[in-house]
Design an enzyme around this catalytic site. Structure first.
Site, PDB file in Angstrom:
ATOM      1  N   GLU A 189      -3.930  10.354 -18.885  1.00 17.49           N
ATOM      2  CA  GLU A 189      -4.764  11.246 -18.059  1.00 17.49           C
ATOM      3  C   GLU A 189      -4.626  12.728 -18.429  1.00 17.49           C
ATOM      4  OE1 GLU A 189      -4.000  10.189 -13.962  1.00 17.49           O
ATOM      5  OE2 GLU A 189      -4.285   8.068 -14.350  1.00 17.49           O
ATOM      6  N   ASN A 234      -4.525   7.160 -22.898  1.00 18.98           N
ATOM      7  CA  ASN A 234      -5.039   6.369 -21.783  1.00 18.98           C
ATOM      8  C   ASN A 234      -5.641   7.275 -20.726  1.00 18.98           C
ATOM      9  OD1 ASN A 234      -5.169   3.731 -20.415  1.00 18.98           O
ATOM     10  ND2 ASN A 234      -3.652   4.577 -18.995  1.00 18.98           N
ATOM     11  N   HIS A 269     -10.784   1.615 -13.575  1.00 13.74           N
ATOM     12  CA  HIS A 269     -10.708   1.444 -12.115  1.00 13.74           C
ATOM     13  C   HIS A 269     -12.133   1.653 -11.593  1.00 13.74           C
ATOM     14  CE1 HIS A 269      -6.335   1.361 -11.896  1.00 13.74           C
ATOM     15  NE2 HIS A 269      -6.289   2.439 -12.649  1.00 13.74           N
ATOM     16  N   GLU A 298      -6.298  -0.964 -17.095  1.00 11.18           N
ATOM     17  CA  GLU A 298      -5.943  -0.965 -15.665  1.00 11.18           C
ATOM     18  C   GLU A 298      -7.100  -1.434 -14.780  1.00 11.18           C
ATOM     19  OE1 GLU A 298      -4.306   2.781 -14.438  1.00 11.18           O
ATOM     20  OE2 GLU A 298      -3.295   3.117 -16.332  1.00 11.18           O
ATOM     21  N   ASP A 300      -9.529  -2.817 -12.137  1.00 10.48           N
ATOM     22  CA  ASP A 300      -9.631  -3.428 -10.816  1.00 10.48           C
ATOM     23  C   ASP A 300     -11.001  -3.034 -10.260  1.00 10.48           C
ATOM     24  OD1 ASP A 300      -6.984  -1.190  -9.604  1.00 10.48           O
ATOM     25  OD2 ASP A 300      -9.067  -0.709 -10.101  1.00 10.48           O
TER      26      ASP A 300
HETATM   27  O1  G3I Z   1       9.623   3.838  -5.095  1.00 12.83           O
HETATM   28  C1  G3I Z   1       9.251   4.560  -3.906  1.00 12.83           C
HETATM   29  C2  G3I Z   1      10.020   4.017  -2.707  1.00 12.83           C
HETATM   30  O2  G3I Z   1      11.407   4.277  -2.883  1.00 12.83           O
HETATM   31  C3  G3I Z   1       9.510   4.712  -1.428  1.00 12.83           C
HETATM   32  O3  G3I Z   1      10.156   4.153  -0.298  1.00 12.83           O
HETATM   33  C4  G3I Z   1       7.979   4.493  -1.333  1.00 12.83           C
HETATM   34  C5  G3I Z   1       7.384   5.129  -0.095  1.00 12.83           C
HETATM   35  O4  G3I Z   1       7.300   6.521  -0.289  1.00 12.83           O
HETATM   36  O5  G3I Z   1       7.338   5.065  -2.492  1.00 12.83           O
HETATM   37  C6  G3I Z   1       7.756   4.385  -3.679  1.00 12.83           C
HETATM   38  O6  G3I Z   1       7.107   4.967  -4.784  1.00 12.83           O
HETATM   39  C7  G3I Z   1       5.716   4.626  -4.852  1.00 12.83           C
HETATM   40  C8  G3I Z   1       5.453   3.953  -6.203  1.00 12.83           C
HETATM   41  O7  G3I Z   1       4.046   3.685  -6.372  1.00 12.83           O
HETATM   42  C9  G3I Z   1       6.225   2.652  -6.350  1.00 12.83           C
HETATM   43  O8  G3I Z   1       5.785   1.748  -5.357  1.00 12.83           O
HETATM   44  C10 G3I Z   1       4.922   5.928  -4.779  1.00 12.83           C
HETATM   45  O9  G3I Z   1       5.061   6.478  -3.488  1.00 12.83           O
HETATM   46  C11 G3I Z   1       3.444   5.638  -5.044  1.00 12.83           C
HETATM   47  O10 G3I Z   1       2.729   6.866  -5.140  1.00 12.83           O
HETATM   48  C12 G3I Z   1       3.307   4.921  -6.388  1.00 12.83           C
HETATM   49  O11 G3I Z   1       1.932   4.595  -6.545  1.00 12.83           O
HETATM   50  C13 G3I Z   1       1.603   4.223  -7.891  1.00 12.83           C
HETATM   51  C14 G3I Z   1       0.622   5.272  -8.438  1.00 12.83           C
HETATM   52  O12 G3I Z   1       0.240   4.895  -9.775  1.00 12.83           O
HETATM   53  C15 G3I Z   1       1.252   6.647  -8.475  1.00 12.83           C
HETATM   54  O13 G3I Z   1       0.309   7.565  -9.023  1.00 12.83           O
HETATM   55  C16 G3I Z   1       0.929   2.862  -7.874  1.00 12.83           C
HETATM   56  O14 G3I Z   1       1.860   1.858  -7.495  1.00 12.83           O
HETATM   57  C17 G3I Z   1       0.377   2.529  -9.259  1.00 12.83           C
HETATM   58  O15 G3I Z   1      -0.422   1.358  -9.214  1.00 12.83           O
HETATM   59  C18 G3I Z   1      -0.495   3.671  -9.765  1.00 12.83           C
HETATM   60  O16 G3I Z   1      -0.879   3.371 -11.068  1.00 12.83           O
HETATM   61  C19 G3I Z   1      -1.635   4.418 -11.714  1.00 12.83           C
HETATM   62  C20 G3I Z   1      -1.302   4.376 -13.197  1.00 12.83           C
HETATM   63  O17 G3I Z   1       0.093   4.551 -13.379  1.00 12.83           O
HETATM   64  C21 G3I Z   1      -2.103   5.419 -13.950  1.00 12.83           C
HETATM   65  N1  G3I Z   1      -3.542   5.225 -13.719  1.00 12.83           N
HETATM   66  C22 G3I Z   1      -3.908   5.254 -12.290  1.00 12.83           C
HETATM   67  C23 G3I Z   1      -3.150   4.172 -11.541  1.00 12.83           C
HETATM   68  C24 G3I Z   1      -3.555   4.156 -10.077  1.00 12.83           C
HETATM   69  O18 G3I Z   1      -3.224   5.386  -9.467  1.00 12.83           O
END
Ligand code: G3I
Length: 437
Positions: A189, A234, A269, A298, A300
């Site tokens: 990105e 990506n 997405h 990615e 969906d």
């Molecule tokens: O690990 C912490 C946990 O300790 C905490 O309790 C919890 C609640 O705050 O958060 C957890 O971290 C989260 C993480 O996912 C793991 O679950 C983050 O808050 C959350 O923001 C994060 O979201 C991820 C997101 O990227 C972040 O930008 C999504 O799972 C993931 O699917 C998403 O994937 C991204 C790609 O990497 C890049 N392209 C876009 C795609 C969708 O945003």
């Protein structure tokens, strides 16, 4: 409080709850924008009762002559090496992406202090089961700790310091898994036309400190440490002509300088209506003359066209519409199978999708398997389209909906809280006019 009054309060409370329950009906929209406060229970099945369907065709076999078929997983998916989640992965996929475990905030939360406790199990599972592994991601503006960009005084570091930190990170992380990862999202990105920087580059701290050179350095360092991994750039919305052109021009500049870019990753997405199948076809075609690999990294398909609708259950007409759309889009990927060598669905089942907490907390059903790991119509559309019912008239009505789905990301927003930054709210709002970009 007088007992009679207590009884009245209890009765009133019961009536309120009953009223809220009555408002909900399967498939009926619960429009949060109207201030209705009906809570939507997420469907969280009892994980112990899940079983996969062992006798349905394996997706990886269905596409064996076309491209790898992958999915993204959290490390929790393989806590049990032979549980239903693991069985689903082994049966259907020949590529896996760690959803978060190989990002900088997970692997090097503090300078020089590396942590692979969440990544190692995923890599081990993939290697032990002969499943390919996509590395995601080495350099990104999100999920990257602040220390990377700042000195002790809180000032931005110099380009030289930043590159030294990037080099140590890439050498350690990509070096640890050398030979085990077939493709790395080296940078993620890096474009954001809305930032109005030259070339449409995202005005991230990476860019503010080092300009476009940080992208070059990331690919150089990655090639040095793992010469056999294919190195990808990506991004999302790569179907949109402006951003698509910015990305094409960037890749051409990099390749003309001899920077080792092997491929472009289209995150894909998308929504139930936007972008059009033709726009996705044009997206792949646009990069063909760069002589690079292309991967869908990615994918969906949200069932919504805005960020205010919310369904209690997945309406049948949308299930069918989603299935037909997956089929048409995979036909495009097959058409370009000489270019597209991997297609990754961003989640193994609807119970594990980021879209249930982004842009708002709500049910969503964007993937190929449901929360109980059962094949959806979207799966059957790819395997045996005759198993998918014809679209219902209701679907035809919703097809006239002129909403435009544009995926915007604001990493400052905290997806887990469903908070969408104001400047991004419009990205998910329904728009009257088709996107004119
Ligand atoms: O690990 C912490 C946990 O300790 C905490 O309790 C919890 C609640 O705050 O958060 C957890 O971290 C989260 C993480 O996912 C793991 O679950 C983050 O808050 C959350 O923001 C994060 O979201 C991820 C997101 O990227 C972040 O930008 C999504 O799972 C993931 O699917 C998403 O994937 C991204 C790609 O990497 C890049 N392209 C876009 C795609 C969708 O945003």
């Amino acid at each position: 409080m007088h007992p009679a009054r207590i009884g009245l309060v209890v009765l009133l409370a019961a009536l309120l709850v009953a009223g809220a329950q009555a408002m909900r009906s399967n498939g009926e929209k619960t429009n949060q924008a109207a201030g209705q406060t009906t809570d939507i229970e997420m469907e969280n099945p009892d994980p112990t009762a899940l079983t996969i369907q062992p006798d349905i065709p394996s997706l990886k076999d269905v596409f064996a002559g076309d491209f790898k078929l992958g999915t993204a997983i959290p490390v929790s998916a393989i806590t049990s090496q032979d549980g239903p989640d693991a069985q689903l992965l082994i049966k259907h996929f020949n590529s896996i992406t760690a959803e978060n475990e190989l990002k900088w905030d997970a692997t090097e939360p503090r300078e020089g202090q590396f942590d692979f406790t969440r990544a190692d199990p995923i890599v081990k599972f993939a290697v032990n089961n002969g499943i390919g592994l996509r590395g995601h991601t080495l350099v990104w503006h999100s999920q990257t700790p602040d220390w990377v960009f700042h000195d002790e005084a809180g000032n931005l570091v110099s380009k030289e310091v930043l590159f030294a930190r990037m080099k140590q990170h890439i050498q350690t992380v990509a070096g640890r898994y050398k030979g085990q990862i077939y493709a790395w999202d080296v940078v993620n990105e890096v474009l954001e036309p809305g930032d109005h920087a030259p070339g449409g580059l995202r005005n991230s701290l990476w860019y503010q400190i080092a300009g476009e050179e940080y992208i070059e350095k990331a690919f150089i360092y990655a090639r040095e440490v793992d010469p056999n991994a294919k190195l990808f750039i990506n991004d999302y919305n790569t179907n949109m002509p402006d951003k698509r052109q910015d990305l094409y021009d960037l890749i051409k500049r990099l390749k003309d300088k001899g920077i080792p870019v092997d491929g472009v990753g289209h995150q894909t997405h998308i929504g139930i209506e936007y972008p059009s199948v033709q726009e996705l076809d044009d997206m792949v075609t646009a990069f063909r003359d760069l002589a690079i690999e292309q991967q869908i990294t990615e994918m969906d398909m949200s069932i919504y066209t805005n960020d205010v609708d919310a369904y209690d259950t997945f309406p049948l007409d949308l299930q069918i519409k989603q299935a037909k759309r997956y089929q048409a889009i995979f036909d495009v990927f097959r058409k370009h199978k000489d270019q597209v060598n991997s297609v990754t669905i961003w989640g193994k089942d609807d119970g594990n999708t980021w879209l249930r907490s982004f842009p708002v907390n709500r049910n969503n059903w964007p993937l190929l398997f449901d929360e109980r790991l059962q094949a959806k119509y979207a799966y059957w559309a790819l395997v045996d389209p005759d198993r998918v019912p014809e679209e219902t008239s209701q679907a035809a009505d919703s097809a006239t909906h002129s909403g435009v789905w544009q995926v915007c990301h604001d990493e400052e927003a905290n997806p887990t809280e469903g908070v969408v930054a104001p400047e991004n709210a419009g990205c998910f709002a329904d728009r009257l006019q088709p996107n004119t970009r």
